[in-house]
Motif scaffolding. Structure first.
Motif, PDB file in Angstrom:
ATOM      1  N   ARG A 291      33.546  41.109  33.786  1.00  0.00           N
ATOM      2  CA  ARG A 291      32.393  41.503  32.986  1.00  0.00           C
ATOM      3  C   ARG A 291      32.767  41.649  31.509  1.00  0.00           C
ATOM      4  O   ARG A 291      32.050  41.210  30.619  1.00  0.00           O
ATOM      5  N   GLY A 292      33.900  42.281  31.244  1.00  0.00           N
ATOM      6  CA  GLY A 292      34.304  42.475  29.849  1.00  0.00           C
ATOM      7  C   GLY A 292      35.284  41.433  29.359  1.00  0.00           C
ATOM      8  O   GLY A 292      35.707  41.465  28.203  1.00  0.00           O
ATOM      9  N   ASN A 293      35.672  40.489  30.223  1.00  0.00           N
ATOM     10  CA  ASN A 293      36.635  39.474  29.841  1.00  0.00           C
ATOM     11  C   ASN A 293      36.238  38.159  30.495  1.00  0.00           C
ATOM     12  O   ASN A 293      36.422  37.973  31.694  1.00  0.00           O
ATOM     13  N   ALA A 294      35.698  37.260  29.697  1.00  0.00           N
ATOM     14  CA  ALA A 294      35.150  36.019  30.253  1.00  0.00           C
ATOM     15  C   ALA A 294      36.231  35.050  30.706  1.00  0.00           C
ATOM     16  O   ALA A 294      35.947  34.081  31.384  1.00  0.00           O
ATOM     17  N   THR A 295      37.494  35.292  30.340  1.00  0.00           N
ATOM     18  CA  THR A 295      38.580  34.378  30.688  1.00  0.00           C
ATOM     19  C   THR A 295      39.292  34.862  31.947  1.00  0.00           C
ATOM     20  O   THR A 295      39.854  35.956  31.967  1.00  0.00           O
ATOM     21  N   ASP A 296      39.262  34.052  32.970  1.00  0.00           N
ATOM     22  CA  ASP A 296      39.940  34.404  34.218  1.00  0.00           C
ATOM     23  C   ASP A 296      41.409  34.031  34.129  1.00  0.00           C
ATOM     24  O   ASP A 296      41.792  33.092  33.423  1.00  0.00           O
ATOM     25  N   ALA A 297      42.255  34.774  34.842  1.00  0.00           N
ATOM     26  CA  ALA A 297      43.692  34.487  34.846  1.00  0.00           C
ATOM     27  C   ALA A 297      43.993  33.403  35.867  1.00  0.00           C
ATOM     28  O   ALA A 297      43.562  33.486  37.022  1.00  0.00           O
ATOM     29  N   VAL A 298      44.739  32.385  35.437  1.00  0.00           N
ATOM     30  CA  VAL A 298      45.169  31.319  36.342  1.00  0.00           C
ATOM     31  C   VAL A 298      46.271  31.874  37.232  1.00  0.00           C
ATOM     32  O   VAL A 298      47.232  32.470  36.757  1.00  0.00           O
ATOM     33  N   GLY A 299      46.124  31.693  38.524  1.00  0.00           N
ATOM     34  CA  GLY A 299      47.091  32.247  39.456  1.00  0.00           C
ATOM     35  C   GLY A 299      47.804  31.181  40.268  1.00  0.00           C
ATOM     36  O   GLY A 299      47.153  30.330  40.890  1.00  0.00           O
ATOM     37  N   ASP A 300      49.126  31.194  40.247  1.00  0.00           N
ATOM     38  CA  ASP A 300      49.929  30.357  41.129  1.00  0.00           C
ATOM     39  C   ASP A 300      50.391  31.276  42.245  1.00  0.00           C
ATOM     40  O   ASP A 300      51.408  31.957  42.139  1.00  0.00           O
ATOM     41  N   LEU A 301      49.623  31.299  43.346  1.00  0.00           N
ATOM     42  CA  LEU A 301      49.760  32.348  44.350  1.00  0.00           C
ATOM     43  C   LEU A 301      50.157  31.818  45.717  1.00  0.00           C
ATOM     44  O   LEU A 301      49.835  30.690  46.085  1.00  0.00           O
ATOM     45  N   VAL A 302      50.847  32.675  46.455  1.00  0.00           N
ATOM     46  CA  VAL A 302      51.054  32.482  47.891  1.00  0.00           C
ATOM     47  C   VAL A 302      50.117  33.451  48.595  1.00  0.00           C
ATOM     48  O   VAL A 302      50.068  34.634  48.249  1.00  0.00           O
ATOM     49  N   TYR A 303      49.344  32.973  49.560  1.00  0.00           N
ATOM     50  CA  TYR A 303      48.416  33.847  50.268  1.00  0.00           C
ATOM     51  C   TYR A 303      48.300  33.381  51.717  1.00  0.00           C
ATOM     52  O   TYR A 303      48.345  32.192  52.013  1.00  0.00           O
ATOM     53  N   PHE A 304      48.193  34.340  52.620  1.00  0.00           N
ATOM     54  CA  PHE A 304      48.068  34.021  54.044  1.00  0.00           C
ATOM     55  C   PHE A 304      47.634  35.284  54.772  1.00  0.00           C
ATOM     56  O   PHE A 304      47.845  36.398  54.287  1.00  0.00           O
ATOM     57  N   ASP A 305      47.016  35.090  55.931  1.00  0.00           N
ATOM     58  CA  ASP A 305      46.664  36.247  56.749  1.00  0.00           C
ATOM     59  C   ASP A 305      47.592  36.331  57.950  1.00  0.00           C
ATOM     60  O   ASP A 305      48.162  35.323  58.387  1.00  0.00           O
ATOM     61  N   LEU A 306      47.756  37.530  58.464  1.00  0.00           N
ATOM     62  CA  LEU A 306      48.566  37.763  59.657  1.00  0.00           C
ATOM     63  C   LEU A 306      47.640  38.068  60.817  1.00  0.00           C
ATOM     64  O   LEU A 306      47.089  39.166  60.927  1.00  0.00           O
ATOM     65  N   LEU A 307      47.401  37.040  61.641  1.00  0.00           N
ATOM     66  CA  LEU A 307      46.570  37.148  62.842  1.00  0.00           C
ATOM     67  C   LEU A 307      45.180  37.688  62.538  1.00  0.00           C
ATOM     68  O   LEU A 307      44.547  38.323  63.376  1.00  0.00           O
ATOM     69  N   GLY A 308      44.689  37.444  61.335  1.00  0.00           N
ATOM     70  CA  GLY A 308      43.364  37.905  60.962  1.00  0.00           C
ATOM     71  C   GLY A 308      43.263  39.391  60.694  1.00  0.00           C
ATOM     72  O   GLY A 308      42.166  39.900  60.448  1.00  0.00           O
ATOM     73  N   LEU A 309      44.390  40.100  60.700  1.00  0.00           N
ATOM     74  CA  LEU A 309      44.371  41.553  60.487  1.00  0.00           C
ATOM     75  C   LEU A 309      44.265  41.894  59.011  1.00  0.00           C
ATOM     76  O   LEU A 309      43.538  42.820  58.627  1.00  0.00           O
ATOM     77  N   PHE A 310      45.013  41.182  58.181  1.00  0.00           N
ATOM     78  CA  PHE A 310      44.950  41.398  56.740  1.00  0.00           C
ATOM     79  C   PHE A 310      45.513  40.165  56.046  1.00  0.00           C
ATOM     80  O   PHE A 310      46.169  39.326  56.666  1.00  0.00           O
ATOM     81  N   VAL A 311      45.244  40.079  54.738  1.00  0.00           N
ATOM     82  CA  VAL A 311      45.739  38.970  53.933  1.00  0.00           C
ATOM     83  C   VAL A 311      46.806  39.476  52.977  1.00  0.00           C
ATOM     84  O   VAL A 311      46.619  40.485  52.301  1.00  0.00           O
ATOM     85  N   ALA A 312      47.942  38.787  52.956  1.00  0.00           N
ATOM     86  CA  ALA A 312      49.004  39.079  51.993  1.00  0.00           C
ATOM     87  C   ALA A 312      48.909  38.068  50.854  1.00  0.00           C
ATOM     88  O   ALA A 312      48.655  36.882  51.094  1.00  0.00           O
ATOM     89  N   SER A 313      49.102  38.533  49.639  1.00  0.00           N
ATOM     90  CA  SER A 313      49.041  37.650  48.476  1.00  0.00           C
ATOM     91  C   SER A 313      50.058  38.121  47.446  1.00  0.00           C
ATOM     92  O   SER A 313      50.152  39.313  47.166  1.00  0.00           O
ATOM     93  N   TYR A 314      50.831  37.172  46.893  1.00  0.00           N
ATOM     94  CA  TYR A 314      51.782  37.512  45.850  1.00  0.00           C
ATOM     95  C   TYR A 314      52.025  36.276  44.988  1.00  0.00           C
ATOM     96  O   TYR A 314      51.852  35.136  45.428  1.00  0.00           O
ATOM     97  N   PRO A 315      52.426  36.483  43.734  1.00  0.00           N
ATOM     98  CA  PRO A 315      52.634  35.343  42.831  1.00  0.00           C
ATOM     99  C   PRO A 315      53.837  34.508  43.226  1.00  0.00           C
ATOM    100  O   PRO A 315      54.773  35.001  43.869  1.00  0.00           O
ATOM    101  N   MET A 316      53.817  33.254  42.813  1.00  0.00           N
ATOM    102  CA  MET A 316      54.900  32.338  43.158  1.00  0.00           C
ATOM    103  C   MET A 316      56.227  32.815  42.587  1.00  0.00           C
ATOM    104  O   MET A 316      57.291  32.528  43.143  1.00  0.00           O
TER     105      MET A 316
END
Length: 340
Positions: free
Chosen positions: A162-187
């Motif tokens: 809302r206060g910042n029109a520029t989104d941050a570009v993310g080079d991310l690793v993301y995955f879920d564990l058996l649908g319980l939760f999603v883990a995400s962290y930068p490369m």
């Protein structure tokens, strides 16, 4: 989703693009980008995008491509039932899949240049792009869950942008564990996380001494052979099923039960046969009498498994070509389980 956002207090600013033409080189979204003045005009008007996809008629919504830290963060934190796999992103990036989505146009450097996220349902893929792809196969609950996720992601991202029109570009690793939760962290973190099992494997191999190291290398060979056979034997089973020809050749594709009966036994055999061949021995009279695999052979198999998969995790993460580099987490998790 649009009605829910519009009726909420202080809704985020959202544009809904309904378009077709995806199957003919995504002409419709190319036209949309052109109407907005190309990448510069598009980025001046919009902060990020979510591309809603389906490769089947129902199922949980899954993030399978993303370049936006804001959208992935909002999905992980706010989606009621989040699921994600960066493996699909790496497969698309490798060029193996001869298809694409509007994500590549809106987010591609040559076209839209925006940050975004690809979200799709993936079950019942046997009806995808064929005569079975009819409205009656769509499950209401699936649509409801899809909509709830989209609304929550837009609300969460709207608060950040809302206060910042520029989104941050993310080079991310993301995955879920058996649908319980999603883990995400930068490369940047992945290089340490995905290489950690190899460091542990190296220390354990040295502590075993020359004889133990030789056994561990045998275990690594068995692990590599097991993984290879798990892929090759089911493929051979599929080829064998095609020998009769006619409509029955691919009948397993339309029947999950037939597919399980065809592939599961072959994969299980591929998993176990190399270990049976490499470690079919006993240590000591007691083990022989009990008919058990000796501890030394078991430890060698376990350490070999750790060496093989930690090496593969490291190679995928740091390879110079960048091929499948996000997906090293799969083998890192496997290796961590061996350490545990």
């Amino acid at each position: 989703s649009a009605r829910a956002l519009a009726s909420s207090p202080d809704p985020p600013k959202v544009a809904v693009l309904l378009n077709g033409g995806e199957e003919v080189y995504m002409n419709a979204v190319h036209g949309f980008v052109g109407e907005r003045g190309g990448p510069a005009g598009l980025r001046s008007e919009f902060s990020a995008f979510i591309n809603l996809e389906a490769t089947g008629s129902y199922g949980p919504d899954v993030v399978f491509r993303a370049s936006s830290e804001t959208l992935v963060g909002a999905y992980v934190k706010r989606a009621p039932r989040p699921r994600a796999t960066v493996l699909a992103q790496d497969i698309f990036g490798s060029g193996v899949v001869p298809s694409d989505t509007d994500y590549s146009v809106l987010g591609g450097d040559k076209f839209g240049g925006m940050t975004g996220m690809d979200l799709a349902t993936m079950l019942d893929s046997r009806s995808y792009h064929c005569a079975r792809d009819t409205y009656d196969r769509i499950k209401t609950g699936s649509l409801q869950a899809y909509g709830e996720s989209v609304v929550e992601v837009l609300r969460g991202a709207g608060e950040v942008l809302r206060g910042n029109a520029t989104d941050a570009v993310g080079d991310l690793v993301y995955f879920d564990l058996l649908g319980l939760f999603v883990a995400s962290y930068p490369m940047a973190w992945a290089r340490a996380i995905h290489l950690a099992p190899l460091a542990v494997a190296s220390v354990l191999a040295v502590l075993r001494g020359p004889r133990g190291l030789l056994g561990a290398l045998g275990g690594a060979v068995a692990a590599a052979a097991s993984a290879t056979c798990c892929l090759v034997l089911p493929a051979l089973a599929a080829l064998a099923a095609c020998i009769p020809g006619g409509r029955s050749a691919m009948s397993w594709y339309g029947s999950p039960v037939e597919a399980a009966l065809l592939f599961f036994p072959a994969a299980l055999a591929g998993l176990l046969l190399p270990y049976s061949a490499c470690f079919n021995r006993r240590d000591g009279p007691a083990a022989k009498g009990a008919g058990l695999l000796g501890w030394d052979a078991f430890y060698s198999a376990l350490l070999g498994n750790l060496i093989a998969f930690s090496s593969l995790s490291a190679l995928m993460t740091i390879n110079g070509a960048g091929l499948m580099r996000h997906s090293g987490y799969i083998f890192a998790l496997w290796a961590f389980s061996s350490v545990a």
